[in-house]
Structures are given as C-alpha cells and as structure tokens.
Design a protein around this motif. Structure first.
Motif, short mmCIF file in Angstrom:
data_model
loop_
_atom_site.label_atom_id
_atom_site.label_comp_id
_atom_site.label_asym_id
_atom_site.label_seq_id
_atom_site.Cartn_x
_atom_site.Cartn_y
_atom_site.Cartn_z
N ALA A 18 0.82 -1.21 0.00
CA ALA A 18 0.00 0.00 0.00
C ALA A 18 0.86 1.26 0.00
N ARG A 19 1.91 1.29 0.84
CA ARG A 19 2.75 2.47 0.91
C ARG A 19 3.45 2.73 -0.43
N GLN A 20 3.93 1.65 -1.05
CA GLN A 20 4.61 1.83 -2.32
C GLN A 20 3.64 2.27 -3.43
N TYR A 21 2.41 1.73 -3.40
CA TYR A 21 1.43 2.13 -4.42
C TYR A 21 1.09 3.60 -4.30
N PHE A 22 0.85 4.07 -3.09
CA PHE A 22 0.49 5.48 -2.92
C PHE A 22 1.68 6.40 -3.18
N LYS A 23 2.86 5.95 -2.83
CA LYS A 23 4.05 6.74 -3.16
C LYS A 23 4.20 6.83 -4.67
N HIS A 24 3.99 5.70 -5.32
CA HIS A 24 4.08 5.61 -6.78
C HIS A 24 3.01 6.47 -7.45
N SER A 25 1.80 6.48 -6.87
CA SER A 25 0.67 7.17 -7.48
C SER A 25 0.73 8.68 -7.30
N SER A 26 1.48 9.15 -6.34
CA SER A 26 1.53 10.58 -6.06
C SER A 26 2.76 11.25 -6.66
N ALA A 27 3.49 10.54 -7.49
CA ALA A 27 4.66 11.10 -8.14
C ALA A 27 4.70 10.65 -9.59
#
Length: 476
Positions: A18-27
C-alpha cells in the motif's frame, strides 16, 4: 492460505504494498507492475506472484457470478497514515425513472482481497496500473502457494469471461464491452413484427440462414466461407429492426450465432487499432454476425485502407457474415459498396407502399383499441395511408404520436396510453400478407363520416406539417 502468510506481524511488512502504491501514485510513474511486484515479493517472500490484466481474466467479475468468492481486507497501514485501499464511490441511477432510488457502488482503484476458488485460497491485489503512458489497465496481482493453482484460476476466469452470458459484444470508444441491455432488446425483436414485403423478408432470412448452414458447401467448393450484405435506403424504414430480428433468429440456432456490434471506431490509439481489434474478436467468435450500423460514418476515407486490409487480408475470415446499414449509399466508397467478396449484395429499404402504410395504420388501430375516446374504423386506416405517400414508417409514427398528443392536450387528458410508443418505426404486431387480416372486427367498414373523427382531423394537420419538412429537405 496460511494465516502467517496472509498477514505478517508488524506494520512495516503489512503496509509495504500500500505504501509503495500510494508513493508511486503521487509522483511521476514509470511502471506500476515493477513497483508492486517488488513490494509484494518483499511483503510475501514465500508466495508465488502472478500479474494478470483484468481484460484477460476479470477475477472479481468471475467471483461475482458465484463461481468463486472474495472478501476485501485492509492491511495494517502503520506509520505514515497511508490508506490501505483506494476507490471511488459512484451513484448508479435506476434503469428507469420510478423503478427505485438508485444505488451507491464502490469502484476500487487499489485494494486487497482474500479470494477463494475450488478450495484454494489466494491473496489478490487489484490496482489501476500504469505503463508510463496510460492509466487504463486494471491489473490483478495474485499471490498463492503454488503457481499451478493460480494458472487454474486464470484459465477458469478467462474462459468464463470469453463467453457471452445473455450479452452482445459492442465495440465503442476503442474497446469491446459486453452489453446485456442490447441483448434484452434483441430478444424482443421478431421478424413477425416487421412490416416488409414478404418476398424481401424471405430473401433476407434465406440469405442469412443458408450461409450459416452451408459451411461444408463452401469448403467443398473451396471458396472462402464469408459473406457481406448492405441494407440501404431512407431512414426510418426498418433497417435497424430487421437487423435486430435477424440477430434474434441467429441466437436461436443450434449452435447459436453470436453478434458483434460496431458503433464507432473512435479510439485514442487510432482507427487502425480499432479495426484490428474488431476483426480479431470476430475471427475468435466465428461463425458470427458482424454488424456495422451507419457504415458510411464508420468506414470513412481515412480508415478505408485499414478496413479493406482486414476484409481482404491474408488472415482467414471464415464464418464471418458482415452486414452494414446506411441511409446514404452514395457516400460509401465504391470499393466497398460495389466490389463483390466484400459486401456481395445490397437490399433496398424504400419508403412503404400503400399496402404497407395501411398495415402500419392497422397496427396503430390495434394499439389504440382500448382507448374509448379515439374512434378508429378501418376506413380511417385507408384514408391515412392514401395521404402519406412518400412517408417513411418513422414519419408515419411521428404523425400518429403528434396527433394523439394534440388530442390529449385539447381534451385536458394526460394521454399517456395513446401518445407514447416504444415501438421502432417499421414494427407492427402482424405480418404484411397479400390481404389484410386485422386484429379488429372485420365488419368494421361502416360509412363513417371521417370529418367528424378527431383523429382524422388532427392527423391531417400533422401530416401537412411533416410533408412541408420533407419537401424542404427531400434527401434527409
């Protein structure tokens, strides 16, 4: 699935995907598969990971059919306040006004599910994946103890998704989708409900049925088992309802012949990509009925060569019966309209003749039989038919609807039963025979003074108005 594998201890491990997906999605992103595959292998090192595009095997849709089950779960997101899932809530209005208040549906963008299929458990992540260009690919990330179990699930879900379930394939916006509503509409259509010259109706039916029953004949003659026809003529004279009636007939054959219905070629990847997708699925589902409605607007000059390459190309089109309809045959490229082996025969749907117009008036007579405020003798059917020469069925329908609405307004009634019609132009409740056999009392031929009939008075006004429009725009 072992509990220790589906939920490892500590927030750091559980929240990794989840953390990696949201990090990925916000950049700025490059490839979602690479990011999530790395995160999930770190999060579940003992499990096998398979990446499955939803377009090839939609696992949630498959489960929703009752063949598997799933439960959405949330990871312990731990530090950073990262949400465990992401989705949009959408209001879905009722199919028809008055049939309910609608529902609120959640459409996941990112989520985790515990999934069960034939006694096996899986951890499934669903994400809106990006390959660096487009945010369009729903993708499943499936974790299991054995790759063979995942492969069996993918085969089952893919096979289920490749089969129509009371649906019709519709191509629109660059993609194929399944349309249950169009299927339901087609199942209501019948050749018995089409007003058409009997010889032409028989020819249309024979053309279709003989093709799908003659595979061996084509093979013995060593000619390609493919065919194309065009319906043309002024709008509103039964081309669409005839196609629907044919679709219904073909679905009743054994084995059934599915329809692939093309609305537009519009696609952000261009028309060439759309045409390839259209014929690729047609070859997969052959024998099939491939429908291009408003062919002149679909196959324009800029896509003509792509279209002809697929029709005439090296790949086999055996079992594909193409049908195109057009209101403007003159707008079609001669290479499409006039060359055999592409569209071999053309059927003209003219404005109805006197006999057909009388039949259509009898259809309205039957429709209004329960309306005690409208007097509608047989004599009126013939009178209306005689003053509607050069009218299409669509224009005749408009004349009836407008006249009945005017009568309802004049009388202060709501006019719901009389003024509305869900029927398509060219549809009636009876076949057109050599002699009219009505659904009303055949003795209803009294010498009624038409001038005292409010329907006659009002419909004449509406016919005059419509005729003025026809004369101003004779080719529309």
């Amino acid at each position: 699935m072992e509990k220790s594998e589906s939920r490892k201890s500590g927030p750091s491990a559980d929240s990794e995907a989840a953390r990696q997906y949201f990090k990925h999605s916000s950049a700025k992103r490059n490839n979602t598969d690479a990011v999530l595959a790395t995160a999930l292998k770190r999060q579940y090192p003992a499990l096998h990971l398979s990446i499955v595009p939803a377009r090839t095997a939609d696992l949630l849709a498959y489960a929703s059919s009752g063949l598997a089950s799933f439960t959405e779960v949330e990871d312990d997101t731990g530090e950073g306040g990262v949400p465990a899932s992401l989705g949009q809530k959408m209001f879905v209005p009722p199919v028809k006004r008055g049939s309910g208040s609608g529902v609120v549906a959640r459409v996941p963008t990112f989520g985790k599910f515990l999934y069960k299929h034939k006694g096996h458990e899986f951890i499934v992540y669903l994400a809106k994946a990006q390959d660096g260009m487009y945010d369009i690919e729903d993708t499943y990330y499936v974790l299991s103890t054995e790759e063979a179990k995942t492969d069996a699930l993918i085969r089952a879900a893919g096979a289920w998704g490749s089969v129509l379930h009371d649906e019709i394939w519709v191509f629109d916006g660059g993609f194929w989708r399944k349309d249950a509503g169009l299927y339901a509409s087609v199942m209501k259509a019948s050749w018995d409900s089409v007003i058409l010259d009997q010889d032409m109706k028989k020819a249309l039916l024979d053309d279709h049925l003989s093709f799908f029953r003659s595979r061996s004949t084509y093979q013995n003659l060593k000619v390609p088992w493919k065919r194309g026809i065009i319906y043309y003529g002024p709008p509103g004279n039964g081309k669409t309802i005839s196609i629907k009636a044919t679709m219904h007939t073909l679905y009743k054959l054994t084995p059934e012949v599915p329809t692939l219905y093309v609305r537009t070629l519009a696609s952000f990847l261009g028309p060439e990509d759309s045409i390839k997708k259209i014929f690729s699925l047609a070859r997969q589902f052959a024998p099939c009925y491939l429908v291009f409605e408003d062919l002149d607007s679909i196959v324009s000059d800029n896509v003509r060569s792509y279209f002809l390459n697929e029709v005439d190309g090296l790949q086999s089109n055996d079992g594909i019966f193409m049908i195109g309809s057009t209101n403007h045959l003159d707008r079609l490229d001669p290479g499409i309209a006039r060359r055999p082996s592409r569209f071999d025969r053309k059927y003209f749907f003219p404005n109805p003749n006197l006999k057909e117009r009388i039949a259509y008036c009898h259809f309205w007579q039957s429709k209004l039989a329960s309306n005690k405020s409208i007097e509608f003798p047989d004599k009126l059917c013939e009178a209306i038919a005689k003053i509607t020469d050069n009218f299409s069925f669509a224009y005749m329908q408009e004349a009836f609807v407008a006249a009945l609405l005017a009568i309802a307004r004049n009388e202060g009634a709501n006019g719901d039963d009389a003024s509305s019609s869900d029927d398509e132009p060219g549809v009636a409740t009876v076949d057109l025979a050599d002699e009219w056999v009505g659904v009303v009392d055949p003795s209803n031929h009294d010498d009624v003074d038409l001038e005292h009939l409010k329907l006659w008075v009002e419909i004449r006004k509406q016919i005059e108005i419509l005729r003025e429009g026809i004369e101003e725009h004779p080719k529309e």
